[in-house]
Scaffold this motif. Structure first.
Motif, PDB file in Angstrom:
ATOM      1  N   UNK A 203       0.832  -1.198   0.000  1.00 19.42           N
ATOM      2  CA  UNK A 203       0.000   0.000   0.000  1.00 19.42           C
ATOM      3  C   UNK A 203       0.869   1.251   0.000  1.00 19.42           C
ATOM      4  N   UNK A 204       1.875   1.263   0.877  1.00 22.43           N
ATOM      5  CA  UNK A 204       2.772   2.418   0.932  1.00 22.43           C
ATOM      6  C   UNK A 204       3.576   2.555  -0.349  1.00 22.43           C
ATOM      7  N   UNK A 205       4.090   1.442  -0.870  1.00 25.39           N
ATOM      8  CA  UNK A 205       4.877   1.506  -2.106  1.00 25.39           C
ATOM      9  C   UNK A 205       4.017   1.964  -3.277  1.00 25.39           C
ATOM     10  N   UNK A 206       2.781   1.478  -3.342  1.00 26.68           N
ATOM     11  CA  UNK A 206       1.892   1.911  -4.424  1.00 26.68           C
ATOM     12  C   UNK A 206       1.649   3.415  -4.348  1.00 26.68           C
ATOM     13  N   UNK A 207       1.394   3.913  -3.149  1.00 25.50           N
ATOM     14  CA  UNK A 207       1.167   5.346  -2.961  1.00 25.50           C
ATOM     15  C   UNK A 207       2.380   6.157  -3.379  1.00 25.50           C
TER      16      UNK A 207
ATOM     17  N   UNK B 255       9.272  10.939   0.760  1.00 29.09           N
ATOM     18  CA  UNK B 255       7.891  10.463   0.776  1.00 29.09           C
ATOM     19  C   UNK B 255       7.752   9.172   1.562  1.00 29.09           C
ATOM     20  N   UNK B 256       8.745   8.298   1.444  1.00 28.41           N
ATOM     21  CA  UNK B 256       8.678   7.004   2.120  1.00 28.41           C
ATOM     22  C   UNK B 256       8.518   7.179   3.623  1.00 28.41           C
ATOM     23  N   UNK B 257       9.155   8.205   4.164  1.00 31.05           N
ATOM     24  CA  UNK B 257       9.004   8.470   5.589  1.00 31.05           C
ATOM     25  C   UNK B 257       7.929   9.480   5.898  1.00 31.05           C
ATOM     26  N   UNK B 258       7.576  10.300   4.910  1.00 31.45           N
ATOM     27  CA  UNK B 258       6.628  11.380   5.169  1.00 31.45           C
ATOM     28  C   UNK B 258       5.179  11.037   4.912  1.00 31.45           C
ATOM     29  N   UNK B 259       4.906   9.859   4.327  1.00 33.45           N
ATOM     30  CA  UNK B 259       3.512   9.515   4.047  1.00 33.45           C
ATOM     31  C   UNK B 259       2.773   9.061   5.299  1.00 33.45           C
ATOM     32  N   UNK B 260       3.477   9.007   6.430  1.00 40.52           N
ATOM     33  CA  UNK B 260       2.825   8.569   7.663  1.00 40.52           C
ATOM     34  C   UNK B 260       1.591   9.410   7.962  1.00 40.52           C
TER      35      UNK B 260
ATOM     36  N   UNK C  45      -0.079  11.330   5.835  1.00 39.91           N
ATOM     37  CA  UNK C  45      -1.048  11.149   4.760  1.00 39.91           C
ATOM     38  C   UNK C  45      -1.848   9.877   4.992  1.00 39.91           C
ATOM     39  N   UNK C  46      -1.176   8.803   5.366  1.00 40.79           N
ATOM     40  CA  UNK C  46      -1.874   7.544   5.619  1.00 40.79           C
ATOM     41  C   UNK C  46      -2.822   7.664   6.810  1.00 40.79           C
ATOM     42  N   UNK C  47      -2.430   8.431   7.800  1.00 40.25           N
ATOM     43  CA  UNK C  47      -3.305   8.629   8.958  1.00 40.25           C
ATOM     44  C   UNK C  47      -4.547   9.421   8.561  1.00 40.25           C
ATOM     45  N   UNK C  48      -4.389  10.443   7.721  1.00 40.22           N
ATOM     46  CA  UNK C  48      -5.521  11.280   7.310  1.00 40.22           C
ATOM     47  C   UNK C  48      -6.541  10.461   6.516  1.00 40.22           C
ATOM     48  N   UNK C  49      -6.050   9.624   5.599  1.00 38.07           N
ATOM     49  CA  UNK C  49      -6.945   8.840   4.753  1.00 38.07           C
ATOM     50  C   UNK C  49      -7.186   7.426   5.278  1.00 38.07           C
ATOM     51  N   UNK C  50      -6.680   7.139   6.495  1.00 38.93           N
ATOM     52  CA  UNK C  50      -6.867   5.819   7.121  1.00 38.93           C
ATOM     53  C   UNK C  50      -6.375   4.694   6.231  1.00 38.93           C
ATOM     54  N   UNK C  51      -5.255   4.911   5.577  1.00 36.63           N
ATOM     55  CA  UNK C  51      -4.664   3.874   4.738  1.00 36.63           C
ATOM     56  C   UNK C  51      -3.854   2.903   5.611  1.00 36.63           C
ATOM     57  N   UNK C  52      -4.115   1.619   5.513  1.00 37.65           N
ATOM     58  CA  UNK C  52      -3.379   0.637   6.341  1.00 37.65           C
ATOM     59  C   UNK C  52      -1.999   0.338   5.762  1.00 37.65           C
TER      60      UNK C  52
END
Length: 313
Positions: A97-101, A249-254, A256-263
């Motif tokens: 999920x993170x890699x796709x994002x 981005x790899x460290x900064x999407x944390x 973003x994932x919290x805002x959109x509830x991405x697992x």
């Protein structure tokens, strides 16, 4: 080229070992109350001491690290101390999920920054002013602020996209598109402006070189000059910017994932760090460092292919 790649791989392994030890050393000081946190406040001191012995928390730091490193070298990162889920399973279920994002975002950023940067460098005028103005605005507005605006307008008010996501690696493609659309847009808007400014500067620098005037004097078309010569010469600078954005981005999407509830890996890292789940934290760190090393290696290989002087240096 093979010796060049071998040196980069060796350097990456040294970095991986150093970060592993430093991270484990820092986590060592947070492991005093882990057994108590797992068992709860009602557990007796004897139960706490017994669990610490089972987890190896009663051993010296160096012994614990050597034991962990030996297992990790074989791909065994242990299990989560709190959920008993294998660390590899926990990571591999969230890493896609993170890699796709990140990968989808970086592809759009690379395409848009190259197009806008070259247009600003060649056309100048209003495009150049727009790119420079957007770079200032993009640096001033964090991606998570843009993410909040997007989720409020397009997910909550207009309901074009889901406000939260529960996608997994086996979810259908439509679910992935719906869940990643807004996060990707938020990241791309923030990343394009600064990247285009860097590409613009690199292209302008190349256009001022003597070899460009020589090619023009020989009657070579502007299209060939731009795409066969200038773009190739400016590519290393652009690749460096893109690789830095990817790593950031790899460290900064944390958030973003919290805002959109991405697992994804971001939520897993927050959860593991909050609970001081050392096996899970170490697994997240090692996987992240390996990805960074691979990205840097690929960028170095491409730069070495574009510019042989890089291989010599």
């Amino acid at each position: 080229m093979l010796s060049f790649i071998a040196k980069r791989i060796a350097a990456g392994l040294v970095v991986l070992c150093a970060i592993s030890f430093i991270t484990y050393f820092l986590l060592y000081f947070s492991s005093a109350s882990i057994a108590r946190n797992i068992l709860g406040e009602l557990a007796s001191q004897e139960q706490v001491v017994e669990l610490e012995a089972q987890l190896g928390l009663d051993q010296p730091l160096l012994v614990r690290f050597i034991t962990w490193a030996g297992d990790a070298a074989t791909g065994n990162f242990g299990v989560s101390w709190f959920t008993t889920e294998p660390v590899v399973t926990a990571i591999t279920s969230r890493l896609p999920i993170t890699l796709a994002l990140v990968i989808v975002s970086i592809i759009f950023i690379a395409a848009l920054t190259t197009a806008l940067g070259m247009a600003a460098a060649v056309r100048r005028g209003w495009i150049d002013r727009m790119v420079q103005g957007a770079a200032v605005i993009g640096d001033a507005i964090p991606s998570f602020v843009m993410a909040i605006v997007l989720v409020t307008v397009f997910a909550i008010q207009l309901k074009f996209f889901p406000a939260t996501s529960s996608i997994s690696p086996d979810s259908p493609g439509s679910a992935w598109v719906a869940s990643l659309a807004l996060p990707v847009i938020a990241i791309v808007i923030n990343g394009v402006a600064g990247g285009a400014q860097q590409i613009r500067s690199a292209v302008i620098k190349q256009l001022e070189r003597d070899y460009v005037r020589t090619l023009r004097s020989r009657g070579v078309s502007e299209t060939d000059i731009l795409f066969k010569h200038v773009l190739r010469s400016a590519a290393p600078a652009g690749l460096t910017v893109i690789s830095l954005q990817f790593i950031g981005m790899l460290g900064g999407v944390t958030i973003i994932e919290q805002i959109f509830a991405l697992p994804g890996m971001g939520s897993l890292a927050v959860q593991a760090t909050t609970m001081a789940d050392i096996p899970l934290v170490m697994g997240v760190v090692i996987y992240s460092v390996i990805i960074v090393i691979i990205v840097n290696l690929l960028v170095d290989i491409i730069n070495g292919w574009l510019n042989p002087k890089v291989r010599v240096s």
